[in-house]
Design a protein around this motif. Structure first.
Motif, PDB file in Angstrom:
ATOM      1  N   VAL A   1      -4.818   2.632  -5.035  1.00 59.29           N
ATOM      2  CA  VAL A   1      -5.390   2.410  -3.706  1.00 59.29           C
ATOM      3  C   VAL A   1      -6.273   3.600  -3.387  1.00 59.29           C
ATOM      4  O   VAL A   1      -5.991   4.739  -3.815  1.00 59.29           O
ATOM      5  N   VAL A   2      -7.342   3.348  -2.650  1.00 54.71           N
ATOM      6  CA  VAL A   2      -8.309   4.402  -2.354  1.00 54.71           C
ATOM      7  C   VAL A   2      -8.624   4.415  -0.856  1.00 54.71           C
ATOM      8  O   VAL A   2      -9.386   3.579  -0.361  1.00 54.71           O
ATOM      9  N   PRO A   3      -8.018   5.328  -0.089  1.00 54.05           N
ATOM     10  CA  PRO A   3      -8.412   5.502   1.308  1.00 54.05           C
ATOM     11  C   PRO A   3      -9.868   5.976   1.351  1.00 54.05           C
ATOM     12  O   PRO A   3     -10.205   6.973   0.701  1.00 54.05           O
ATOM     13  N   LEU A   4     -10.721   5.274   2.103  1.00 54.88           N
ATOM     14  CA  LEU A   4     -12.160   5.570   2.029  1.00 54.88           C
ATOM     15  C   LEU A   4     -12.840   5.113   3.309  1.00 54.88           C
ATOM     16  O   LEU A   4     -12.752   3.947   3.679  1.00 54.88           O
ATOM     17  N   GLN A   5     -13.517   6.035   3.977  1.00 53.79           N
ATOM     18  CA  GLN A   5     -14.251   5.696   5.190  1.00 53.79           C
ATOM     19  C   GLN A   5     -15.635   6.344   5.177  1.00 53.79           C
ATOM     20  O   GLN A   5     -15.819   7.435   4.611  1.00 53.79           O
ATOM     21  N   TYR A   6     -16.553   5.667   5.823  1.00 52.22           N
ATOM     22  CA  TYR A   6     -17.877   6.261   6.054  1.00 52.22           C
ATOM     23  C   TYR A   6     -17.797   7.038   7.352  1.00 52.22           C
ATOM     24  O   TYR A   6     -17.434   6.501   8.410  1.00 52.22           O
TER      25      TYR A   6
ATOM     26  N   GLY B   1      -8.034  11.291  -1.434  1.00 51.52           N
ATOM     27  CA  GLY B   1      -8.439  11.028  -2.801  1.00 51.52           C
ATOM     28  C   GLY B   1      -7.794   9.757  -3.313  1.00 51.52           C
ATOM     29  O   GLY B   1      -6.928   9.168  -2.661  1.00 51.52           O
ATOM     30  N   PRO B   2      -8.183   9.279  -4.493  1.00 52.26           N
ATOM     31  CA  PRO B   2      -7.601   8.069  -5.069  1.00 52.26           C
ATOM     32  C   PRO B   2      -6.114   8.255  -5.373  1.00 52.26           C
ATOM     33  O   PRO B   2      -5.697   9.321  -5.820  1.00 52.26           O
ATOM     34  N   ILE B   3      -5.331   7.207  -5.159  1.00 51.00           N
ATOM     35  CA  ILE B   3      -3.898   7.236  -5.417  1.00 51.00           C
ATOM     36  C   ILE B   3      -3.591   6.238  -6.525  1.00 51.00           C
ATOM     37  O   ILE B   3      -3.770   5.027  -6.347  1.00 51.00           O
ATOM     38  N   LEU B   4      -3.158   6.743  -7.666  1.00 48.83           N
ATOM     39  CA  LEU B   4      -2.898   5.891  -8.826  1.00 48.83           C
ATOM     40  C   LEU B   4      -1.405   5.672  -9.022  1.00 48.83           C
ATOM     41  O   LEU B   4      -0.599   6.572  -8.749  1.00 48.83           O
ATOM     42  N   LYS B   5      -1.093   4.494  -9.495  1.00 47.76           N
ATOM     43  CA  LYS B   5       0.302   4.118  -9.712  1.00 47.76           C
ATOM     44  C   LYS B   5       0.986   5.086 -10.667  1.00 47.76           C
ATOM     45  O   LYS B   5       0.404   5.512 -11.674  1.00 47.76           O
ATOM     46  N   ALA B   6       2.222   5.425 -10.349  1.00 46.25           N
ATOM     47  CA  ALA B   6       2.989   6.315 -11.224  1.00 46.25           C
ATOM     48  C   ALA B   6       3.281   5.621 -12.551  1.00 46.25           C
ATOM     49  O   ALA B   6       3.435   4.402 -12.620  1.00 46.25           O
ATOM     50  N   GLY B   7       3.338   6.408 -13.617  1.00 47.23           N
ATOM     51  CA  GLY B   7       3.777   5.898 -14.900  1.00 47.23           C
ATOM     52  C   GLY B   7       2.694   5.384 -15.820  1.00 47.23           C
ATOM     53  O   GLY B   7       2.976   5.030 -16.967  1.00 47.23           O
ATOM     54  N   ILE B   8       1.447   5.326 -15.348  1.00 44.12           N
ATOM     55  CA  ILE B   8       0.395   4.857 -16.244  1.00 44.12           C
ATOM     56  C   ILE B   8       0.038   5.978 -17.226  1.00 44.12           C
ATOM     57  O   ILE B   8       0.236   7.159 -16.942  1.00 44.12           O
ATOM     58  N   SER B   9      -0.499   5.601 -18.367  1.00 44.36           N
ATOM     59  CA  SER B   9      -0.815   6.589 -19.398  1.00 44.36           C
ATOM     60  C   SER B   9      -2.008   7.448 -18.988  1.00 44.36           C
ATOM     61  O   SER B   9      -2.767   7.088 -18.081  1.00 44.36           O
ATOM     62  N   ALA B  10      -2.174   8.569 -19.662  1.00 43.06           N
ATOM     63  CA  ALA B  10      -3.315   9.450 -19.394  1.00 43.06           C
ATOM     64  C   ALA B  10      -4.624   8.710 -19.640  1.00 43.06           C
ATOM     65  O   ALA B  10      -5.599   8.886 -18.888  1.00 43.06           O
TER      66      ALA B  10
ATOM     67  N   TRP C   1       0.845  -1.210   0.000  1.00 45.15           N
ATOM     68  CA  TRP C   1       0.000   0.000   0.000  1.00 45.15           C
ATOM     69  C   TRP C   1       0.874   1.252   0.000  1.00 45.15           C
ATOM     70  O   TRP C   1       0.729   2.138  -0.848  1.00 45.15           O
ATOM     71  N   ASP C   2       1.799   1.321   0.967  1.00 43.98           N
ATOM     72  CA  ASP C   2       2.617   2.522   1.109  1.00 43.98           C
ATOM     73  C   ASP C   2       3.613   2.691  -0.032  1.00 43.98           C
ATOM     74  O   ASP C   2       3.975   3.818  -0.385  1.00 43.98           O
ATOM     75  N   LYS C   3       4.063   1.582  -0.613  1.00 43.97           N
ATOM     76  CA  LYS C   3       4.967   1.684  -1.765  1.00 43.97           C
ATOM     77  C   LYS C   3       4.269   2.377  -2.925  1.00 43.97           C
ATOM     78  O   LYS C   3       4.860   3.237  -3.599  1.00 43.97           O
ATOM     79  N   LEU C   4       3.008   2.035  -3.170  1.00 40.40           N
ATOM     80  CA  LEU C   4       2.271   2.685  -4.250  1.00 40.40           C
ATOM     81  C   LEU C   4       2.047   4.159  -3.927  1.00 40.40           C
ATOM     82  O   LEU C   4       2.224   5.029  -4.786  1.00 40.40           O
ATOM     83  N   VAL C   5       1.670   4.458  -2.672  1.00 41.77           N
ATOM     84  CA  VAL C   5       1.421   5.850  -2.274  1.00 41.77           C
ATOM     85  C   VAL C   5       2.687   6.693  -2.426  1.00 41.77           C
ATOM     86  O   VAL C   5       2.658   7.803  -2.985  1.00 41.77           O
ATOM     87  N   CYS C   6       3.812   6.170  -1.941  1.00 43.96           N
ATOM     88  CA  CYS C   6       5.052   6.950  -1.953  1.00 43.96           C
ATOM     89  C   CYS C   6       5.621   7.128  -3.359  1.00 43.96           C
ATOM     90  O   CYS C   6       6.388   8.064  -3.606  1.00 43.96           O
ATOM     91  N   GLY C   7       5.246   6.265  -4.300  1.00 38.62           N
ATOM     92  CA  GLY C   7       5.728   6.400  -5.660  1.00 38.62           C
ATOM     93  C   GLY C   7       4.790   7.141  -6.586  1.00 38.62           C
ATOM     94  O   GLY C   7       5.123   7.390  -7.742  1.00 38.62           O
TER      95      GLY C   7
END
Length: 357
Positions: free
Chosen positions: A62-67, A83-92, A16-22
């Motif tokens: 990954v999407v941090p999300l709570q009610y 907000g949503p956290i998307l992997k770095a490097g993906i296309s537009a 989780w944190d690897k995706l967020v930090c990158g």
């Protein structure tokens, strides 16, 4: 693209944190530890709906999300923005289709849990926010309502002399006054100062007519974020060595945020809060922070508190940035677990077809 949703419990903290930090979307309030600490505050009663998105066997978001029951809303995150956290490097194109999938899935979750709305909030000092040259809220293109706010952001790439010259005359006088009275600032260990912080926090909030935050909140910041440098605590002391004010700074890579603060009436009168803020800025610069978010400002604030916060934060220089917020309101009849999938937004679908998405 084919997507698959997995719950946060199916993802390790490391992944989780690897995706967020990158990710260019990454922020302190997106981290695994933040989700843990806000869920551990009994008074808030948050329910976790955080999830990840897989595609072609890879975790791409990954999407941090709570009610949040007090707001009757599904929020990212349930306390403070991510907000949503998307992997770095993906296309537009991949980014747009992934965000559309996430927004649709969050809407289905909101209907199922009985939420009245979905709320996203994004820090103004993430790389994604800083690259929005025209100030366009990308959530609007996904069918959501723009509810963005304004934040005062300071560029710390300037020299210390330049930063000082950008301060208002009042701020300079306050800092000089506090130094003359023997006040000084130091960085301290969060865990060692939770009790004192909460004592002054409680006094500050009661003095301003606001209900203090739960103590578990600050204890969680100290235990979940501080050890890894994501939360840094400064205190101001008077000439006799008494702690009289605190500045809690959230830090993530090149971004920092004036998260919370508190002070005694004596410290405020002597300018200690100005000295504390100034020293926190300089320390942030020393450890590699470029963008310092002083927090929301309210140019048209109706309350005296909003006016006071705006005056204080804008006295340290910087420029006004958009703090991106977006909401999707759900009619009461739609907020039930039997509701079907959301109706696609026709304008968004049209734009996606035109753009070949």
């Amino acid at each position: 693209m084919a997507f698959e949703v997995i719950t946060r419990s199916d993802i390790t903290q490391v992944k989780w944190d690897k995706l967020v930090c990158g990710s260019p979307d990454g922020w302190v309030f997106s981290l695994w530890g933040w989700q843990e600490l806000i869920l551990a505050v009994p008074r808030w009663g948050l329910e976790d709906y955080s999830f990840g998105v897989m595609s072609a066997g890879q975790l791409i978001a990954v999407v941090p999300l709570q009610y949040n029951p007090s707001a009757a809303a599904l929020m990212s995150s349930g306390w403070s923005g991510s907000g949503p956290i998307l992997k770095a490097g993906i296309s537009a194109k991949q980014r747009t289709s992934t965000l559309r999938y996430i927004v649709d899935h969050c809407e289905r979750l909101a209907r199922a849990c009985g939420a009245s709305k979905v709320i996203y909030a994004v820090s103004p000092v993430t790389q994604t926010s800083l690259c929005q040259s025209w100030g366009v809220n990308w959530f609007e293109m996904l069918g959501m309502r723009d509810t963005s706010r304004l934040s005062q952001v300071i560029d710390l790439s300037q020299t210390e002399n330049q930063l000082w010259s950008n301060l208002s005359n009042l701020a300079k006088r306050k800092i000089k006054k506090s130094k003359k009275h023997g006040y000084y600032v130091e960085r301290v260990n969060w865990l060692d100062h939770v009790e004192k912080y909460y004592e002054i926090h409680t006094q500050t909030y009661q003095r301003t007519g606001v209900v203090p935050h739960p103590k578990e909140y600050f204890a969680g910041i100290a235990s979940n974020l501080a050890n890894d440098g994501y939360s840094i605590l400064f205190r101001a002391l008077d000439s006799e060595g008494n702690t009289c004010a605190f500045h809690n700074m959230a830090r993530f890579q090149e971004g920092a945020y004036y998260h919370t603060g508190c002070s005694t009436p004596t410290a405020a009168e002597a300018g200690g809060n100005y000295m504390l803020f100034w020293n926190a800025m300089l320390e942030a610069k020393k450890i590699g922070v470029r963008w310092f978010d002083a927090g929301w400002i309210f140019p048209h604030g109706a309350s005296e508190k909003q006016k006071g916060l705006t005056h204080f934060k804008t006295r340290f220089g910087g420029q006004v940035h958009r703090s991106f917020f977006a909401e999707l309101d759900l009619p009461p009849s739609d907020c039930n677990p039997l509701a079907g999938p959301p109706v696609p937004n026709p304008f968004t679908r049209m734009m996606e077809k035109l753009l070949g998405k």
